[in-house]
Design an enzyme around this catalytic site. Structure first.
Site, short mmCIF file in Angstrom:
data_model
loop_
_atom_site.label_atom_id
_atom_site.label_comp_id
_atom_site.label_asym_id
_atom_site.label_seq_id
_atom_site.Cartn_x
_atom_site.Cartn_y
_atom_site.Cartn_z
N ASN A 136 0.82 -1.21 0.00
CA ASN A 136 0.00 0.00 0.00
C ASN A 136 0.86 1.27 0.00
O ASN A 136 0.55 2.23 -0.70
CB ASN A 136 -0.93 0.01 1.22
CG ASN A 136 -1.95 -1.11 1.19
OD1 ASN A 136 -2.25 -1.67 0.14
ND2 ASN A 136 -2.46 -1.45 2.35
N ASN A 162 3.86 -1.77 13.12
CA ASN A 162 2.69 -2.57 12.71
C ASN A 162 2.38 -3.71 13.66
O ASN A 162 2.39 -4.88 13.28
CB ASN A 162 2.89 -3.14 11.30
CG ASN A 162 2.73 -2.13 10.20
OD1 ASN A 162 3.53 -2.08 9.30
ND2 ASN A 162 1.70 -1.31 10.25
N GLY A 165 -5.88 9.08 13.74
CA GLY A 165 -7.18 9.06 13.08
C GLY A 165 -7.68 10.45 12.75
O GLY A 165 -6.93 11.31 12.27
N GLY A 213 -6.80 2.13 5.16
CA GLY A 213 -5.77 2.61 4.24
C GLY A 213 -5.33 4.03 4.50
O GLY A 213 -4.35 4.49 3.90
N ASP A 264 -1.72 4.17 5.65
CA ASP A 264 -0.77 3.91 4.58
C ASP A 264 -0.63 5.13 3.67
O ASP A 264 0.48 5.47 3.23
CB ASP A 264 -1.22 2.71 3.75
CG ASP A 264 -1.19 1.42 4.55
OD1 ASP A 264 -0.29 1.27 5.39
OD2 ASP A 264 -2.05 0.55 4.32
#
Length: 288
Positions: free
Chosen positions: A1, A128, A190, A217, A220
């Site tokens: 991505n 991650n 976010g 996504g 990314d």
């Protein structure tokens, strides 16, 4: 991505990894190539299956991710399949913690990162933290900290922050990471935007309000946009607050745009789309 995100933003990118000799592997290779991502470093494992990831987005926007590996081809990438000559064509090396969860991919990843740093590349790392990939959380934390001295830049999602650093406090956690080696720490939050800290300059950059269709996504897209700017700015430790703010505004815009469409790769924005989005919101570039 992230490789596709960079390509969409006009940055030539390539991907190092391993897929199986099955339709899923063929699909992923074709997708990368269609998006302009160079696949010389993408190996095919004979007789093994391509790893699959199933993602559920909860009502609060958090993600549940389940990986199917039995074993997965990505786990079987070995150090001999990583080419020094290929790395020498790059200016930036980005890697994540998913490939650290199993051998021999773990050793291949660290080998590649060390070679890349030795060649003077900017090294970007995203831990991650994915609990379903690890048998032991204590081992996982140790393994995810292992690359810290190699990285110049660390990105972490807020929901992974306390597990990684042992504290919910962003400044305290960032200080701990900076002491381990990275020159810049970035935490995505976010809809609230992001936090950055390079030891000398730190700050919070608010996100953009958009009509959210699918948040998957966005992180990314943020990372790709951030890297597209940082690759040309010099060492992250030397960047002033105004420079970092500018980079994070651009990255926040890319992440916000991704939320307005469904799917990850189909929703990653182009440079023209990000610039247009920012022009429509003049005034957001001034440091807050």
């Amino acid at each position: 991505n992230v490789a596709v995100g960079l390509s969409r933003l006009g940055v030539k990118s390539g991907f190092i990894g391993k897929v199986g000799d099955d339709p899923f592997g063929e699909f992923l290779r074709e997708t990368l190539e269609r998006e302009g991502v160079e696949t010389t470093g993408l190996s095919t494992g004979r007789g093994v299956r391509t790893t699959l990831a199933f993602v559920a987005t909860r009502s609060d926007g958090q993600k549940d991710i389940c990986f199917y590996r039995n074993p997965g081809a990505d786990m079987l990438l070995n150090a001999e399949e990583v080419s020094l000559a290929y790395l020498q064509t790059a200016s930036l090396f980005h890697f994540g913690g998913v490939s650290l969860s199993r051998s021999p991919a773990r050793e291949a990843t660290l080998h590649a990162a060390l070679m890349a740093k030795g060649q003077g590349l900017l090294i970007s790392y995203d831990p991650n933290w994915r609990p379903t990939l690890w048998d032991d959380p204590v081992e996982a934390r140790g393994r995810l900290w292992e690359p810290m001295p190699i990285a110049h830049l660390l990105h972490c999602a807020e929901e992974e922050w306390e597990f990684l650093t042992g504290t919910a406090d962003l400044e305290a956690g960032a200080r701990k990471i900076l002491q381990a080696g990275p020159q810049l720490v970035v935490v995505t939050q976010g809809e609230r935007g992001c936090y950055y800290d390079n030891g000398a300059a730190r700050g919070q950059v608010p996100g953009f309000q958009v009509e959210v269709v699918d948040p998957l996504g966005a992180g990314d897209a943020f990372v790709a946009a951030m890297l597209s700017r940082l690759r040309a700015t010099g060492p992250p430790r030397g960047l002033a607050r105004e420079q970092l703010h500018e980079v994070m505004v651009y990255a926040n815009a890319a992440g916000a745009l991704t939320c307005t469409k469904r799917g990850v790769i189909p929703s990653l924005p182009t440079a023209a789309e990000v610039e247009g989005f920012l022009r429509a919101r003049e005034g957001v570039r001034a440091p807050g």
